[in-house]
Design a protein around this motif. Structure first.
Motif, PDB file in Angstrom:
ATOM      1  N   VAL A 165      77.934  74.815  25.644  1.00 26.87           N
ATOM      2  CA  VAL A 165      78.290  73.711  24.763  1.00 26.87           C
ATOM      3  C   VAL A 165      78.969  72.604  25.551  1.00 26.87           C
ATOM      4  O   VAL A 165      78.630  71.434  25.419  1.00 26.87           O
ATOM      5  CB  VAL A 165      79.222  74.202  23.630  1.00 26.87           C
ATOM      6  N   LEU A 166      79.942  72.959  26.377  1.00 26.22           N
ATOM      7  CA  LEU A 166      80.682  71.985  27.171  1.00 26.22           C
ATOM      8  C   LEU A 166      80.516  72.283  28.648  1.00 26.22           C
ATOM      9  O   LEU A 166      80.419  73.444  29.047  1.00 26.22           O
ATOM     10  CB  LEU A 166      82.173  72.029  26.833  1.00 26.22           C
ATOM     11  N   THR A 167      80.491  71.232  29.449  1.00 29.13           N
ATOM     12  CA  THR A 167      80.545  71.436  30.890  1.00 29.13           C
ATOM     13  C   THR A 167      81.976  71.807  31.256  1.00 29.13           C
ATOM     14  O   THR A 167      82.903  71.652  30.459  1.00 29.13           O
ATOM     15  CB  THR A 167      80.132  70.170  31.650  1.00 29.13           C
ATOM     16  N   GLU A 168      82.160  72.292  32.479  1.00 24.28           N
ATOM     17  CA  GLU A 168      83.481  72.718  32.909  1.00 24.28           C
ATOM     18  C   GLU A 168      84.488  71.568  32.866  1.00 24.28           C
ATOM     19  O   GLU A 168      85.624  71.736  32.416  1.00 24.28           O
ATOM     20  CB  GLU A 168      83.403  73.303  34.328  1.00 24.28           C
ATOM     21  N   GLY A 191      93.616  63.005  37.973  1.00 23.73           N
ATOM     22  CA  GLY A 191      93.212  62.343  39.202  1.00 23.73           C
ATOM     23  C   GLY A 191      91.897  61.600  39.100  1.00 23.73           C
ATOM     24  O   GLY A 191      91.163  61.490  40.084  1.00 23.73           O
ATOM     25  N   ILE A 192      91.580  61.087  37.899  1.00 23.81           N
ATOM     26  CA  ILE A 192      90.362  60.308  37.706  1.00 23.81           C
ATOM     27  C   ILE A 192      90.727  59.018  36.983  1.00 23.81           C
ATOM     28  O   ILE A 192      91.833  58.846  36.502  1.00 23.81           O
ATOM     29  CB  ILE A 192      89.298  61.090  36.901  1.00 23.81           C
ATOM     30  N   SER A 193      89.776  58.096  36.904  1.00 25.43           N
ATOM     31  CA  SER A 193      90.036  56.836  36.224  1.00 25.43           C
ATOM     32  C   SER A 193      90.100  57.062  34.718  1.00 25.43           C
ATOM     33  O   SER A 193      89.499  58.012  34.191  1.00 25.43           O
ATOM     34  CB  SER A 193      88.942  55.819  36.545  1.00 25.43           C
ATOM     35  N   HIS A 194      90.830  56.203  34.014  1.00 19.72           N
ATOM     36  CA  HIS A 194      90.935  56.367  32.562  1.00 19.72           C
ATOM     37  C   HIS A 194      89.585  56.135  31.902  1.00 19.72           C
ATOM     38  O   HIS A 194      89.270  56.714  30.868  1.00 19.72           O
ATOM     39  CB  HIS A 194      91.986  55.415  31.987  1.00 19.72           C
ATOM     40  N   GLN A 195      88.728  55.287  32.513  1.00 18.59           N
ATOM     41  CA  GLN A 195      87.402  55.056  31.943  1.00 18.59           C
ATOM     42  C   GLN A 195      86.530  56.303  32.070  1.00 18.59           C
ATOM     43  O   GLN A 195      85.806  56.678  31.149  1.00 18.59           O
ATOM     44  CB  GLN A 195      86.725  53.877  32.638  1.00 18.59           C
ATOM     45  N   ALA A 196      86.636  56.971  33.226  1.00 18.03           N
ATOM     46  CA  ALA A 196      85.866  58.201  33.420  1.00 18.03           C
ATOM     47  C   ALA A 196      86.304  59.266  32.423  1.00 18.03           C
ATOM     48  O   ALA A 196      85.478  59.963  31.833  1.00 18.03           O
ATOM     49  CB  ALA A 196      86.040  58.712  34.850  1.00 18.03           C
ATOM     50  N   LEU A 197      87.621  59.385  32.222  1.00 19.67           N
ATOM     51  CA  LEU A 197      88.124  60.377  31.269  1.00 19.67           C
ATOM     52  C   LEU A 197      87.720  60.028  29.852  1.00 19.67           C
ATOM     53  O   LEU A 197      87.360  60.903  29.062  1.00 19.67           O
ATOM     54  CB  LEU A 197      89.643  60.480  31.378  1.00 19.67           C
ATOM     55  N   SER A 198      87.757  58.752  29.510  1.00 23.44           N
ATOM     56  CA  SER A 198      87.361  58.324  28.176  1.00 23.44           C
ATOM     57  C   SER A 198      85.915  58.706  27.891  1.00 23.44           C
ATOM     58  O   SER A 198      85.592  59.236  26.820  1.00 23.44           O
ATOM     59  CB  SER A 198      87.545  56.809  28.039  1.00 23.44           C
ATOM     60  N   GLU A 199      85.026  58.446  28.863  1.00 24.00           N
ATOM     61  CA  GLU A 199      83.612  58.806  28.697  1.00 24.00           C
ATOM     62  C   GLU A 199      83.457  60.310  28.561  1.00 24.00           C
ATOM     63  O   GLU A 199      82.684  60.796  27.737  1.00 24.00           O
ATOM     64  CB  GLU A 199      82.811  58.302  29.897  1.00 24.00           C
ATOM     65  N   ARG A 200      84.201  61.056  29.361  1.00 21.55           N
ATOM     66  CA  ARG A 200      84.084  62.513  29.354  1.00 21.55           C
ATOM     67  C   ARG A 200      84.539  63.088  28.012  1.00 21.55           C
ATOM     68  O   ARG A 200      83.872  63.957  27.423  1.00 21.55           O
ATOM     69  CB  ARG A 200      84.918  63.104  30.488  1.00 21.55           C
ATOM     70  N   LEU A 201      85.677  62.608  27.507  1.00 17.07           N
ATOM     71  CA  LEU A 201      86.175  63.097  26.220  1.00 17.07           C
ATOM     72  C   LEU A 201      85.230  62.725  25.090  1.00 17.07           C
ATOM     73  O   LEU A 201      84.984  63.526  24.182  1.00 17.07           O
ATOM     74  CB  LEU A 201      87.571  62.524  25.949  1.00 17.07           C
ATOM     75  N   ARG A 202      84.708  61.520  25.150  1.00 19.76           N
ATOM     76  CA  ARG A 202      83.802  61.074  24.086  1.00 19.76           C
ATOM     77  C   ARG A 202      82.558  61.951  24.023  1.00 19.76           C
ATOM     78  O   ARG A 202      82.117  62.366  22.943  1.00 19.76           O
ATOM     79  CB  ARG A 202      83.403  59.613  24.317  1.00 19.76           C
ATOM     80  N   ARG A 203      82.001  62.265  25.179  1.00 22.14           N
ATOM     81  CA  ARG A 203      80.802  63.100  25.212  1.00 22.14           C
ATOM     82  C   ARG A 203      81.119  64.544  24.811  1.00 22.14           C
ATOM     83  O   ARG A 203      80.324  65.205  24.139  1.00 22.14           O
ATOM     84  CB  ARG A 203      80.162  63.039  26.592  1.00 22.14           C
ATOM     85  N   ALA A 204      82.292  65.016  25.214  1.00 21.72           N
ATOM     86  CA  ALA A 204      82.699  66.372  24.832  1.00 21.72           C
ATOM     87  C   ALA A 204      82.904  66.468  23.324  1.00 21.72           C
ATOM     88  O   ALA A 204      82.478  67.433  22.682  1.00 21.72           O
ATOM     89  CB  ALA A 204      83.979  66.755  25.576  1.00 21.72           C
ATOM     90  N   GLU A 205      83.559  65.475  22.766  1.00 14.88           N
ATOM     91  CA  GLU A 205      83.797  65.454  21.317  1.00 14.88           C
ATOM     92  C   GLU A 205      82.475  65.400  20.558  1.00 14.88           C
ATOM     93  O   GLU A 205      82.312  66.054  19.516  1.00 14.88           O
ATOM     94  CB  GLU A 205      84.677  64.270  20.957  1.00 14.88           C
ATOM     95  N   LYS A 206      81.533  64.634  21.098  1.00 15.56           N
ATOM     96  CA  LYS A 206      80.209  64.546  20.468  1.00 15.56           C
ATOM     97  C   LYS A 206      79.503  65.904  20.499  1.00 15.56           C
ATOM     98  O   LYS A 206      78.921  66.340  19.500  1.00 15.56           O
ATOM     99  CB  LYS A 206      79.358  63.502  21.185  1.00 15.56           C
ATOM    100  N   GLN A 207      79.595  66.601  21.638  1.00 19.00           N
ATOM    101  CA  GLN A 207      78.977  67.922  21.762  1.00 19.00           C
ATOM    102  C   GLN A 207      79.589  68.909  20.776  1.00 19.00           C
ATOM    103  O   GLN A 207      78.880  69.659  20.101  1.00 19.00           O
ATOM    104  CB  GLN A 207      79.168  68.446  23.183  1.00 19.00           C
ATOM    105  N   LEU A 208      80.920  68.903  20.680  1.00 23.60           N
ATOM    106  CA  LEU A 208      81.598  69.825  19.775  1.00 23.60           C
ATOM    107  C   LEU A 208      81.278  69.505  18.316  1.00 23.60           C
ATOM    108  O   LEU A 208      81.081  70.407  17.500  1.00 23.60           O
ATOM    109  CB  LEU A 208      83.107  69.762  20.003  1.00 23.60           C
TER     110      LEU A 208
END
Length: 226
Positions: A155-158, A189-206
């Protein structure tokens, strides 16, 4: 036991180093199916605060032989670009050791790949192969999971799982929020934009996973009641 790894490879060893130099805040996200294909193109989502400069940056990047803008929104744009030979090499090496690339994203710090292998030995063999081809990954994590953990990982990547866990632990989803996106990004240790994209995609998957389950159950119940 299945082995998962998150590794980062310098842009100059794969592609789009010049694009990132011209767009320092850029964030790349490869559509997941692209790294499973065998053709020479990939669909690449690009986010930047200067979207009008994307075309010029891609056009002058020596690692890009062709590109086409497919669609866009206020904060990200989808391009189809021709794969550099270096990206093809990385993909082919991973596949040759029975590995699966589950996610690819990048920014000015490099390309990050999340890969899955049926066992740790194949992963070790791939690492030696990378060295022979002059590829120098930095490993953020290497973990092994029992088969019982496979359902969650499907469901989610690591990286998505870790991001969600940190956001919950730090109170990002509390009302009012106890941590900002910038706080979380700094901790990871990542950019806030990268984290925002990652959370958005994770939330969409869930969300899709939760919605699909009840719908399927309802459908089954209706069939039983007929």
């Amino acid at each position: 036991m299945t082995t998962y790894s998150i590794l980062t490879i310098p842009l100059e060893e794969i592609a789009l180093a010049e694009t990132a130099e011209r767009l320092p805040d850029v964030y790349f996200y490869v559509e997941q199916t692209a790294m499973a294909d065998t053709d020479d193109t990939l669909n690449l989502w690009i986010s930047t605060e200067n979207p009008s400069a994307i075309g010029g940056a891609l056009g002058s990047d020596p690692s890009v032989t062709d590109y086409e803008r497919l669609k866009g929104s206020d904060d990200e744009y989808l391009y189809r670009i021709t794969l550099s030979k270096e990206i093809r090499l990385v993909r082919e090496l991973v596949h040759s050791y029975d590995g699966t690339i589950t996610e690819v994203y990048g920014d000015a710090d490099g390309w990050t790949l999340e890969v899955r292998f049926p066992d740790r030995e194949k992963f070790s063999d791939l690492d030696q192969e990378f060295e022979e081809f002059g590829i120098s990954p930095t490993y953020q994590s290497i973990e092994s999971f029992d088969d019982s953990d496979e359902e969650l990982m499907s469901v989610l990547t690591e990286s998505q799982r870790r991001s969600i866990e940190l956001a919950v632990e730090e109170g990002y989803y509390q009302v009012p929020r106890e941590a900002s996106l910038k706080d979380l990004a700094t901790e990871m240790g990542i950019s806030h934009q990268a984290l925002s994209e990652r959370l958005r995609r994770a939330e969409k998957q869930l969300a899709e996973e939760q919605i699909a389950g009840p719908l399927d159950d309802t459908s089954d119940q209706r069939e039983r009641n007929v």
